[in-house]
Write a protein that holds these residues in place. Structure first.
Motif, PDB file in Angstrom:
ATOM      1  N   THR A 163      -5.584   3.691  -1.863  1.00  0.00           N
ATOM      2  CA  THR A 163      -5.198   2.330  -1.503  1.00  0.00           C
ATOM      3  C   THR A 163      -6.355   1.342  -1.551  1.00  0.00           C
ATOM      4  N   ARG A 205     -16.567   0.227 -11.517  1.00  0.00           N
ATOM      5  CA  ARG A 205     -15.321   0.886 -11.118  1.00  0.00           C
ATOM      6  C   ARG A 205     -14.774   1.801 -12.197  1.00  0.00           C
ATOM      7  N   SER A 229      -9.286  12.873  -2.433  1.00  0.00           N
ATOM      8  CA  SER A 229      -8.449  12.766  -3.622  1.00  0.00           C
ATOM      9  C   SER A 229      -9.015  13.720  -4.658  1.00  0.00           C
ATOM     10  N   PHE A 251      -8.866   1.258  -3.431  1.00  0.00           N
ATOM     11  CA  PHE A 251      -9.173   0.902  -4.807  1.00  0.00           C
ATOM     12  C   PHE A 251      -8.057   0.069  -5.418  1.00  0.00           C
ATOM     13  N   THR A 252      -6.824   0.457  -5.184  1.00  0.00           N
ATOM     14  CA  THR A 252      -5.725  -0.281  -5.794  1.00  0.00           C
ATOM     15  C   THR A 252      -5.558  -1.661  -5.179  1.00  0.00           C
ATOM     16  N   ASP A 253      -5.922  -1.825  -3.913  1.00  0.00           N
ATOM     17  CA  ASP A 253      -5.744  -3.110  -3.230  1.00  0.00           C
ATOM     18  C   ASP A 253      -6.963  -4.026  -3.278  1.00  0.00           C
ATOM     19  N   SER A 280     -10.662   9.402 -11.750  1.00  0.00           N
ATOM     20  CA  SER A 280      -9.281   8.919 -11.777  1.00  0.00           C
ATOM     21  C   SER A 280      -8.565   9.220 -10.462  1.00  0.00           C
ATOM     22  N   GLU A 319      -9.444   6.369  -7.969  1.00  0.00           N
ATOM     23  CA  GLU A 319      -8.803   5.105  -8.340  1.00  0.00           C
ATOM     24  C   GLU A 319      -7.382   4.992  -7.811  1.00  0.00           C
ATOM     25  N   LYS A 320      -6.775   6.089  -7.391  1.00  0.00           N
ATOM     26  CA  LYS A 320      -5.402   6.084  -6.889  1.00  0.00           C
ATOM     27  C   LYS A 320      -5.317   5.719  -5.406  1.00  0.00           C
TER      28      LYS A 320
END
Length: 154
Positions: A127, A116, A55, A129-131, A121, A124-125
């Motif tokens: 999966t 975190r 990323s 991290f988001t889940d 940034s 953080e996008k």
């Protein structure tokens, strides 16, 4: 033992190894399988796997898993080093990870705990991290590319 780059057709093998280690597999896809490596013995039997996601200029180490009959022999460390070598070759600056099961394993490999909100940034996008709710997993990072030292007086 040798490492080989995984291919899309290896997805079921990767899922099998990762799930046997008790790690999540719900977001693994054929496309993501291409960023995995597989450790094999001389007969071609899989011993372990690890992957990464990219990323921006950062990466996420994910799904480090060693088959039970090969754990405790240093294979996990070798898998991490190989992923780091690949990421560094791709120009990745920092390699992050989230772990629920091995927070004491990674510091010996140069990873340090962070909060975190200290992640990039871009990371953080992803999966994982988001889940993964904050506080449910330890976040860590290792810098792969060291900035050249500034000359004295600058």
């Amino acid at each position: 033992m040798e490492f080989r780059k995984a291919q899309r057709k290896d997805l079921s093998l990767i899922i099998s190894i990762v799930s046997q280690a008790g790690l999540p597999t719900y977001d693994l896809t054929k496309q993501k399988a291409e960023n995995f490596i597989i450790a094999e013995d001389n007969a071609g039997k899989a011993l372990g796997t690890a992957g990464f996601e990219l990323s921006g200029k950062d990466g996420l180490l994910r799904s480090l898993a060693v088959c039970k009959d090969h754990s405790g022999k240093g294979l996990g460390k070798e898998l991490v080093r190989e992923i780091e070598r690949i990421c560094e070759g791709d120009g990745i600056r920092d390699l992050y990870l989230l772990t629920k099961t091995a927070p004491d394993y990674f510091p010996a490999l140069g990873y340090r705990r962070i909060t975190r909100d200290q992640t990039s940034s871009d990371i953080e996008k992803l999966t994982q991290f988001t889940d993964t709710p904050p506080g449910e997993a330890v976040c860590m990072v290792k810098s792969l590319s060291q900035s050249p030292a500034k000359p004295a007086g600058c």
